[in-house]
Design a protein around this motif. Structure first.
Motif, PDB file in Angstrom:
ATOM      1  N   VAL A  13       0.809  -1.224   0.000  1.00 36.66           N
ATOM      2  CA  VAL A  13       0.000   0.000   0.000  1.00 36.66           C
ATOM      3  C   VAL A  13       0.839   1.270   0.000  1.00 36.66           C
ATOM      4  N   GLU A  14       2.175   1.125   0.060  1.00 35.94           N
ATOM      5  CA  GLU A  14       3.040   2.294   0.200  1.00 35.94           C
ATOM      6  C   GLU A  14       2.873   3.282  -0.948  1.00 35.94           C
ATOM      7  N   ALA A  15       2.791   2.775  -2.186  1.00 31.88           N
ATOM      8  CA  ALA A  15       2.660   3.667  -3.342  1.00 31.88           C
ATOM      9  C   ALA A  15       1.367   4.480  -3.257  1.00 31.88           C
TER      10      ALA A  15
ATOM     11  N   ILE B  23       0.339  11.179   1.945  1.00 35.73           N
ATOM     12  CA  ILE B  23       0.418  10.764   3.345  1.00 35.73           C
ATOM     13  C   ILE B  23       1.774  10.094   3.575  1.00 35.73           C
ATOM     14  N   GLN B  24       2.264  10.156   4.795  1.00 35.83           N
ATOM     15  CA  GLN B  24       3.537   9.539   5.151  1.00 35.83           C
ATOM     16  C   GLN B  24       3.277   8.281   5.976  1.00 35.83           C
ATOM     17  N   LEU B  25       4.064   7.229   5.723  1.00 35.68           N
ATOM     18  CA  LEU B  25       3.986   5.999   6.507  1.00 35.68           C
ATOM     19  C   LEU B  25       5.220   5.902   7.392  1.00 35.68           C
TER      20      LEU B  25
ATOM     21  N   ILE C 131      -6.060   5.108   5.211  1.00 38.17           N
ATOM     22  CA  ILE C 131      -5.822   6.008   4.081  1.00 38.17           C
ATOM     23  C   ILE C 131      -7.072   6.833   3.777  1.00 38.17           C
ATOM     24  N   LYS C 132      -8.231   6.177   3.739  1.00 37.19           N
ATOM     25  CA  LYS C 132      -9.478   6.863   3.395  1.00 37.19           C
ATOM     26  C   LYS C 132      -9.813   7.984   4.379  1.00 37.19           C
TER      27      LYS C 132
END
Length: 292
Positions: free
Chosen positions: A150-152, A159-161, A191-192
């Motif tokens: 899901v990083e991409a 958003i930052q992970l 994310i949403k």
């Protein structure tokens, strides 16, 4: 004579209970018994039946809202796809910007429909007792793979992970496809509900008997009166966004089937933390889960 009066005092209220229960069974969820007339076992039975009717009525209401919500969610991408198909059919040049844009949108909306239908099918299978194909897994590796998956999309949303991978493996007994589904569903929710510029935190931890993964976002959060209900089937919170609304219910079913716990903590306007906890694998555990 006294004996006859005593018998009638039992038969009459039981007849009323039977008639009311029959109406409920036929779908009348508004009928209720007078639960204060009798201060005995019959009175308690009346209270129990009334509570059952309340619960059934609430489930029916949530189900109807769920059907309406899913119908709307399905209609939106279908309308977009139909509109762009009509637009593309009138364009002869494949290099036309609208032609390429239309194909891209059709692809995106088709993926969205596919995901929603898969969620609905998964939820149906899980409710009917889906069989898990469990094996010994590294919880850390599975969480890391999901984060990479899901990083991409996280970057694309601005958003930052933040995630620090533990150096040692955390062995668990689980179905790899279902565990991946748990992580992806939880990341999808984070994310949403996050705003561009926000941060999503993935934290893994371990005790002698359990392993845990927590995903924390800085999004809109969940209202206190919705927090206890968000894992219920058919329920959608008041500030929920797009989607079928059953992702958390699916996660709860999977984690529970694997012998774990799924917890949610949230502060409205500050964010939400979801935590999945599973038992640490120990030799012989597979024989204890033959029924999964």
């Amino acid at each position: 004579m006294e004996r006859l009066v005593f018998v009638r005092s039992i038969v009459r209220p039981l007849g009323e209970v039977e008639a009311t229960a029959t109406k409920i069974a036929k779908g009348d969820m508004k009928v209720r018994l007078p639960d204060t007339r009798y201060d005995d076992e019959i009175g308690r039975l009346c209270k129990t039946i009334n509570q059952m009717a309340e619960d059934l009525a609430e489930t029916e209401r949530l189900k109807n809202e769920f059907i309406s919500s899913v119908s709307h969610e399905l209609r939106t991408p279908l309308t977009s796809i139909r509109g762009w198909v009509e637009t593309i059919s009138n364009i002869d040049d494949p290099t036309n910007e609208n032609y390429r844009r239309g194909l891209s949108i059709i692809g995106t909306e088709t993926d969205r429909l596919y995901t929603m239908v898969e969620e609905l099918l998964d939820f149906s299978r899980l409710q009917n007792g889906i069989k898990m194909n469990c094996e010994v897994l590294d919880f850390v590796a599975e969480a890391t793979d999901a984060a990479l998956f899901v990083e991409a999309r996280i970057r694309q949303e601005g958003i930052q992970l933040v995630y620090s991978e533990p150096p040692e493996p955390y062995p668990v007994w689980a179905d790899p496809a279902r565990l991946r589904q748990v992580f992806v569903n939880l990341f999808d929710n984070a994310i949403k509900y996050s705003e561009p510029g926000g941060t999503i935190f993935l934290t893994l931890s371990r005790t002698p008997v359990t392993v845990s993964a927590s995903i924390r976002d800085q999004g809109r959060g969940i209202a206190p009166d919705d927090l206890e209900k968000v894992k219920q089937k058919f329920f959608k919170a008041k500030n929920s966004v797009r989607g079928s609304g059953i992702g958390l219910a699916v996660v709860d079913e999977i984690v529970g089937t694997l012998g774990g716990k799924f917890d949610i903590a949230s502060t409205l306007g500050q964010g939400t933390t979801v935590t999945v906890t599973l038992p640490v694998y120990h030799p012989g555990q597979e024989h204890l889960h033959d029924k999964i």
